[in-house]
Design an enzyme around this catalytic site. Structure first.
Site, PDB file in Angstrom:
ATOM      1  N   LYS A 115      -8.114 -11.739   2.404  1.00  0.00           N
ATOM      2  CA  LYS A 115      -9.509 -11.297   2.350  1.00  0.00           C
ATOM      3  C   LYS A 115     -10.457 -12.352   2.907  1.00  0.00           C
ATOM      4  CE  LYS A 115      -9.120  -7.895  -1.370  1.00  0.00           C
ATOM      5  NZ  LYS A 115      -7.695  -7.828  -1.519  1.00  0.00           N
ATOM      6  N   ARG A 291      -2.703  -0.430   8.079  1.00  0.00           N
ATOM      7  CA  ARG A 291      -1.627   0.568   7.998  1.00  0.00           C
ATOM      8  C   ARG A 291      -2.257   1.953   7.886  1.00  0.00           C
ATOM      9  NH1 ARG A 291      -2.582   1.714   2.729  1.00  0.00           N
ATOM     10  NH2 ARG A 291      -3.099  -0.007   1.355  1.00  0.00           N
TER      11      ARG A 291
END
Length: 479
Positions: A115, A291
């Site tokens: 992150k 994804r």
């Protein structure tokens, strides 16, 4: 590309295989001991056992999966979501062995998998971000000073994390230390990395994400947004597309910001850029999922595209066949994740046997399913059985169809999120669109659901009794 190995199980494995078969591509399934008779194994052209039931002895064995792929002359691997889908080492190992990884390159997975690295990458594009620290912290005293500077409430988040693990909302300073310790230990258990970062908690926010698709020719599309604010334990349960609160102008701004995020890491394939959106029409970059998302069907229904087919074509080196101006939103779609969880008991997993398992059918109803009647629910994996998706010309039509579909979904033997889904889809806050990520906290408790279910059971009993007496009258009529 003549043969694809799907490195996953359940509904997502079947979902990928359906598109591959439509494209004339052969499919290979991998399976663990407990999944030997699972539907995804039967659906594939070939299937190979890769290990015992725990995922760390089967579906997480990247090198073993690649060995299988090489032995069967597989051209590409589709990782689905979960398991190895965001594992940069696995993507790299596949490429090293001459196998196409149907997803982004390892570098992009690596950057967006952290992150903090993700925030660094997008910073130069002036994309709005939630106020917080720009480095990982493991020292509690430093973290406390940082939290006090930012101001409570704050959010502690695992740097390497996802899926709500290692995440804690801290309302006041006195709770900070205990919550910080819990976040660190949870992050270590889930990701092997205890580092966390701290940011301001945006209270009345919505969770809105943008679907993107990028090819290897420099083209990046955004395929509109998904509203994912209905969550339990920071994990999504209900999603819809489009969001009922975004103006066309904000949608365009968020879509263009998502495209810049993709460009910041030289992205390839399908990805999702997640944002927080507040009541003042501000949005803030959260993270990127590298994804296909669980909730991709709602995007497919409103945009008319097959995202898995686009993934495969992009992985083959093809340029995207459509341009941004070709895309438009048509209709509305909602999705309920059907988990084997007990919504009356804090959504704890409900392990058991599917004594009855019958899917709803009808126009506008889609079920991405991975189970059959008579199967056991394995304890080793995520407890999602299927995704129930409905589509209509309007939001109201999609919701009404969802309520009908939930009633038509028959499951006995385990508790599921179906009653919770019905509770949400019939709730005034959801129907009106006036909700945020605190929906469950504000409006839901197990007693309320129990009362609703008891009332429905009472009405059903009265209807059945009335029908019984009507039938008796007919039977008693003279010839």
């Amino acid at each position: 590309m003549k043969k694809i190995l799907v490195a996953n199980r359940g509904e997502i494995a079947i979902r990928v295989m359906k598109t591959a078969k439509k494209m004339g591509i052969k499919t290979v399934a991998v399976y663990s001991t407990i999944d030997r008779n699972a539907p995804h194994v039967k659906f594939a052209d070939e299937a190979v056992w890769i290990g015992e039931s725990p995922s760390n002895q089967s579906y997480l064995l990247g090198s073993k999966i690649i060995e299988v792929a090489k032995a069967l002359n597989v051209d590409a691997i589709h990782p689905g979501y979960g398991f190895l889908s965001e594992n940069a080492d696995f993507a790299q190992e596949a490429e090293r062995n001459g196998i196409i990884f149907i997803g982004p390159k390892a570098k992009a997975i690596e950057i967006m998998g952290s992150k903090l690295a993700a925030k660094d990458a997008v910073m130069k594009y002036n994309i709005p971000m939630v106020p917080g620290v720009d480095h990982a912290i493991i020292d509690i005293d430093e973290a406390k000073r940082t939290a006090t500077t930012i101001g409570f409430p704050i959010l502690i988040k695992a740097s390497a994390g996802g899926g709500g693990k290692g995440m804690r909302v801290v309302e006041k300073e006195s709770d900070f230390e205990s919550q910080m310790n819990r976040a660190i230990s949870e992050a270590i258990a889930a990701f092997g990395d205890g580092s966390v970062f701290i940011e301001k908690y945006v209270a009345s926010s919505r969770h809105i994400e943008i679907q993107i698709m990028a090819d290897s020719h420099g083209n990046v599309l955004y395929l509109f947004e998904r509203e994912c604010s209905i969550q339990r334990r920071h994990q999504k349960v209900i999603e819809e597309a489009p969001s009922c609160v975004l103006s066309p102008e904000t949608r365009k701004k968020m879509g263009e910001a998502a495209v810049l995020v993709a460009k910041s890491c030289d992205y390839l394939g399908a990805g999702t850029v997640e944002f927080l959106y507040d009541e003042n029409d501000n949005f803030y970059f959260l993270e990127m999922n590298t994804r296909l998302q669980v909730e991709h069907p709602v995007t497919e229904l409103i945009s008319g595209v097959d995202l898995v087919e686009m993934q495969i074509r992009v992985a083959r080196g093809e340029a995207l066949a459509i341009k941004q101006e070709d895309l438009e939103i048509k209709g509305h779609a909602v999705e309920l994740r059907v988990y084997a969880e007990d919504p009356m008991n804090d959504f704890l997993p409900s392990v058991g046997h599917l004594d009855v398992y019958q899917l709803p059918v009808g126009e506008g109803i889609r079920v991405d399913n991975g189970f059959e009647q008579g199967m056991d629910i394995p304890i080793y994996y995520d407890p999602m059985l299927a995704k129930l998706i409905t589509y209509g010309e309007t939001r109201e039509e999609a919701i009404q169809l969802m309520v009908k579909a939930i009633d038509g979904y028959k499951i006995e033997g385990v508790q599921t999120t179906l009653p919770f889904g019905k509770f949400v889809f019939e709730h005034e806050a959801f129907l009106s669109g006036h909700f945020d990520t605190n929906f469950v906290k504000k409006f839901y408790n197990a007693d309320m659901l129990k009362n609703v279910m008891e009332q429905e059971a009472e009405i059903a009993a009265l209807v059945a009794m009335k029908q019984y007496f009507e039938d008796q009258k007919v039977l008693r009529l003279p010839n």
